[in-house]
Write an enzyme that holds these catalytic residues in place. Structure first.
Site, mmCIF file in Angstrom:
data_model
loop_
_atom_site.group_PDB
_atom_site.id
_atom_site.type_symbol
_atom_site.label_atom_id
_atom_site.label_comp_id
_atom_site.label_asym_id
_atom_site.label_seq_id
_atom_site.Cartn_x
_atom_site.Cartn_y
_atom_site.Cartn_z
ATOM 1 N N GLY A 280 0.762 -1.234 0.000
ATOM 2 C CA GLY A 280 0.000 0.000 0.000
ATOM 3 C C GLY A 280 0.789 1.277 0.000
ATOM 4 N N GLU A 318 3.858 -6.690 1.565
ATOM 5 C CA GLU A 318 3.156 -7.071 0.325
ATOM 6 C C GLU A 318 3.002 -5.876 -0.608
ATOM 7 O OE1 GLU A 318 -0.588 -8.255 1.997
ATOM 8 O OE2 GLU A 318 0.143 -10.210 2.634
ATOM 9 N N ARG A 321 2.183 -1.646 -6.096
ATOM 10 C CA ARG A 321 2.291 -0.412 -6.872
ATOM 11 C C ARG A 321 3.628 0.310 -6.682
ATOM 12 N NH1 ARG A 321 -2.114 1.493 -5.410
ATOM 13 N NH2 ARG A 321 -3.352 1.111 -7.257
ATOM 14 N N ARG A 357 -8.634 2.770 -15.011
ATOM 15 C CA ARG A 357 -8.968 3.623 -13.866
ATOM 16 C C ARG A 357 -8.891 5.101 -14.232
ATOM 17 N NH1 ARG A 357 -5.979 0.053 -9.136
ATOM 18 N NH2 ARG A 357 -7.878 -0.991 -8.478
ATOM 19 N N TYR A 360 -11.985 6.132 -16.415
ATOM 20 C CA TYR A 360 -13.271 6.161 -15.710
ATOM 21 C C TYR A 360 -13.272 7.081 -14.492
ATOM 22 C CZ TYR A 360 -15.132 2.320 -18.526
ATOM 23 O OH TYR A 360 -15.595 1.546 -19.559
ATOM 24 N N CYS A 393 -14.773 3.576 -28.444
ATOM 25 C CA CYS A 393 -15.919 4.295 -28.993
ATOM 26 C C CYS A 393 -16.847 4.819 -27.906
ATOM 27 C CB CYS A 393 -16.664 3.393 -29.965
ATOM 28 S SG CYS A 393 -15.622 2.972 -31.365
ATOM 29 N N TYR A 422 -0.929 -1.970 -12.436
ATOM 30 C CA TYR A 422 -2.381 -1.767 -12.559
ATOM 31 C C TYR A 422 -2.784 -1.005 -13.832
ATOM 32 C CZ TYR A 422 -2.156 -2.867 -7.531
ATOM 33 O OH TYR A 422 -1.918 -3.443 -6.304
HETATM 34 C C1 LIG Z 1 -3.595 -5.060 -3.347
HETATM 35 C C2 LIG Z 1 -2.966 -5.651 -2.160
HETATM 36 C C3 LIG Z 1 -1.619 -5.419 -1.891
HETATM 37 C C4 LIG Z 1 -0.761 -4.500 -2.725
HETATM 38 O O1 LIG Z 1 -1.180 -3.169 -2.653
HETATM 39 P P1 LIG Z 1 -0.314 -2.010 -3.326
HETATM 40 O O2 LIG Z 1 -1.123 -0.794 -3.078
HETATM 41 O O3 LIG Z 1 -0.184 -2.331 -4.770
HETATM 42 O O4 LIG Z 1 1.004 -1.995 -2.625
HETATM 43 C C5 LIG Z 1 -1.063 -6.056 -0.809
HETATM 44 N N1 LIG Z 1 -1.799 -6.865 0.006
HETATM 45 C C6 LIG Z 1 -3.107 -7.091 -0.214
HETATM 46 C C7 LIG Z 1 -3.847 -7.992 0.685
HETATM 47 C C8 LIG Z 1 -3.730 -6.485 -1.295
HETATM 48 O O5 LIG Z 1 -5.033 -6.699 -1.509
#
Ligand SMILES: *Cc1c(COP(=O)(O)O)cnc(C)c1O
Length: 484
Positions: A280, A318, A321, A357, A360, A393, A422
């Protein structure tokens, strides 16, 4: 040929906002490191070389380019950021969130750089496996795991984070059938609030993810769940994402640590031995500067939650991005340049199919646009307010609206940097637009640029096959029973 001069001009024309802090000031100057300048120069060289080598041109008007040097640097930066703050010997697994760039060669490159994989579907697990990511470096996190997926994960020894009480009950049944080899954790939602993008805010009061910790009775339920299950040894939260400030991410980690301490105190031993703090880290889409950095986040964690890093807990991250976004560039040929209502419009081949994204929800997901001429050289010239449109279109298919750039002309190229996560890896099949080729690039050792195919462009026969081509008669020959 690609000196700082050209790059500077490019930045200027782009209206880049270097030095601006997009995500709140964390007490450190914007990190316009050598990597940023190097990245822009490498990108310019790659666009030029892609045109010269024919990867990009009239018959291949859209490509995704991945900077292999940048990917390696990002992975190394993540590892060193945490190595600098954890006690020596602390086990740390950086599991790349596969959903950010579900491409096998990317996963293998990251594996070679010392990372693992976070997967959330059988498809993502298959990609990680194909890339050679071993079970001990893989974490399964989906909110909707089937019994079969859980069984397979446990059989392989993959780490599993259960999302909710019903999933835990399924794991109980599997655990009853034999010893649990997989590290198993529980995902919790500390309910600390939303960031600026509602759809990506995982820690709201009513988020669909994890056990909502502040709901009545929930904390006590979690404590008992651990007391009753000695094999439950991990805790997981993923509270960040684009739009979530670092301070909120740190609070999420602090809540996770406090809960682990409480569980271990209750059971009277160090049952929870690993904390998975999720990913995140947000990305700065507004300029070339990498901000915030992994190092800033890691230092904030050390200041705010020192116990998390003092060696008593193993650590899993984890990130998705923040590792890949800046390493990717979408490049699209300008098929036509026209004018409507006095506004110039460049009609390109990059639109909703590769920048879903942004098209939209342009307010939440603005992309920078860089202009290149027909030879792939950064375009010079006075800034002109123009639209950069996609090929789909519908009227809203705009990559950028009212953007001041050197005037894009027929045969030029419009590039969208920061699209390595993404974006072009997440094709959306609108108008049956084919998936573009994705190519990795690196210096060729002789002053030029070498490319490798990461994902071949989708062919029309493939598109037809994926759209039911083998079942062309399926509906015309279908008859109601008894009316044959
Ligand atoms: C999407 C997600 C991530 C990665 O999020 P980023 O914003 O790309 O770093 C990590 N863990 C879980 C559980 C996620 O759903």
């Amino acid at each position: 040929m690609y000196g700082g001069h050209e790059h500077d001009g490019h930045e200027h024309r782009d209206g880049g906002t270097d030095g601006e802090r997009a995500y709140g000031d964390e007490g450190e100057p914007a990190h316009g490191d050598a990597g940023a300048g190097g990245r822009a120069t490498r990108r310019d060289q790659a666009v030029r070389a892609a045109v010269e080598q024919g990867l990009l041109g009239p018959d291949a008007p859209l490509v995704g380019l991945l900077d292999v040097t940048g990917i390696r640097q990002a992975a190394a930066g993540l590892r060193s950021a945490f190595e600098a703050v954890v006690a020596p010997g602390t086990p740390v697994l950086h599991a790349f969130a596969v959903k950010a760039a579900p491409l096998v060669p990317v996963l293998r490159l990251l594996r070679e750089a010392g990372l693992g994989a976070e997967v959330a579907s059988p498809g993502e697990l298959a990609l990680a496996t194909a890339a050679g990511v071993p079970p001990e470096a893989t974490v399964l996190d989906s909110p909707a795991k089937t019994p079969a997926e859980l069984r397979e994960a446990l059989a392989l020894g993959i780490a599993v984070n259960a999302d909710n009480p019903q999933e835990l009950a399924r794991l109980d049944a599997l655990a009853g059938a034999g010893p649990v080899r997989s590290p198993v954790g529980l995902r919790v939602n500390p309910q600390i609030g939303a960031g600026s993008i509602e759809a990506l805010s995982t820690a709201t009061a009513t988020s669909k993810f994890g056990v909502a910790l502040r709901d009545e009775g929930a904390r006590e339920w979690v404590l008992r769940a651990y007391e009753e299950r000695p094999w439950l040894t991990r805790l997981h939260a993923h509270t960040g994402s684009q739009g979530v400030p670092l301070s909120l991410m740190v609070r999420g980690a602090a809540e996770l640590y406090a809960l682990a301490e409480e569980i271990n105190a209750r059971v009277g031993r160090r049952q929870v031995d690993t904390l998975d703090i999720g990913g995140g880290l947000p990305v700065n889409f507004a300029s070339e500067a990498t901000t915030p950095t992994f190092a800033q986040y890691a230092r904030l964690l050390r200041e705010a939650v020192p116990g998390l890093l003092d060696g008593r807990y193993g650590l899993v991250t984890e990130f998705g991005r923040a590792l890949l976004a800046e390493q990717g560039t979408l490049v699209a040929r300008v098929e036509y340049a026209k004018s409507a209502g006095g506004r110039p419009v460049a009609v390109t081949h990059a639109g909703v199919q590769v920048a879903t994204r942004t098209v939209y929800d342009p307010g939440a997901w603005p992309l920078r646009i860089l202009a290149y001429d027909a030879k792939g050289r950064p375009k010079e010239g006075p800034a002109v307010v123009q639209d950069v449109a996609g090929p789909a279109c519908f009227a809203g298919d705009l990559l950028a609206e009212g953007r001041a750039l050197p005037l894009l002309e027929q045969g030029d190229y419009a590039a969208a940097p920061d699209t390595g996560a993404y974006y072009f890896a997440h094709h959306y099949g609108y108008n049956s637009l084919t998936r573009p080729g994705v190519y990795g690039f690196a210096p060729d050792g002789a002053g030029g640029v070498a490319f490798a195919t990461v994902r071949a462009p989708q062919t029309l026969p493939e598109l037809v096959a994926e759209s039911g081509g083998a079942h062309a008669d399926a509906l015309t020959t279908l008859r109601a029973p008894g009316r044959r």
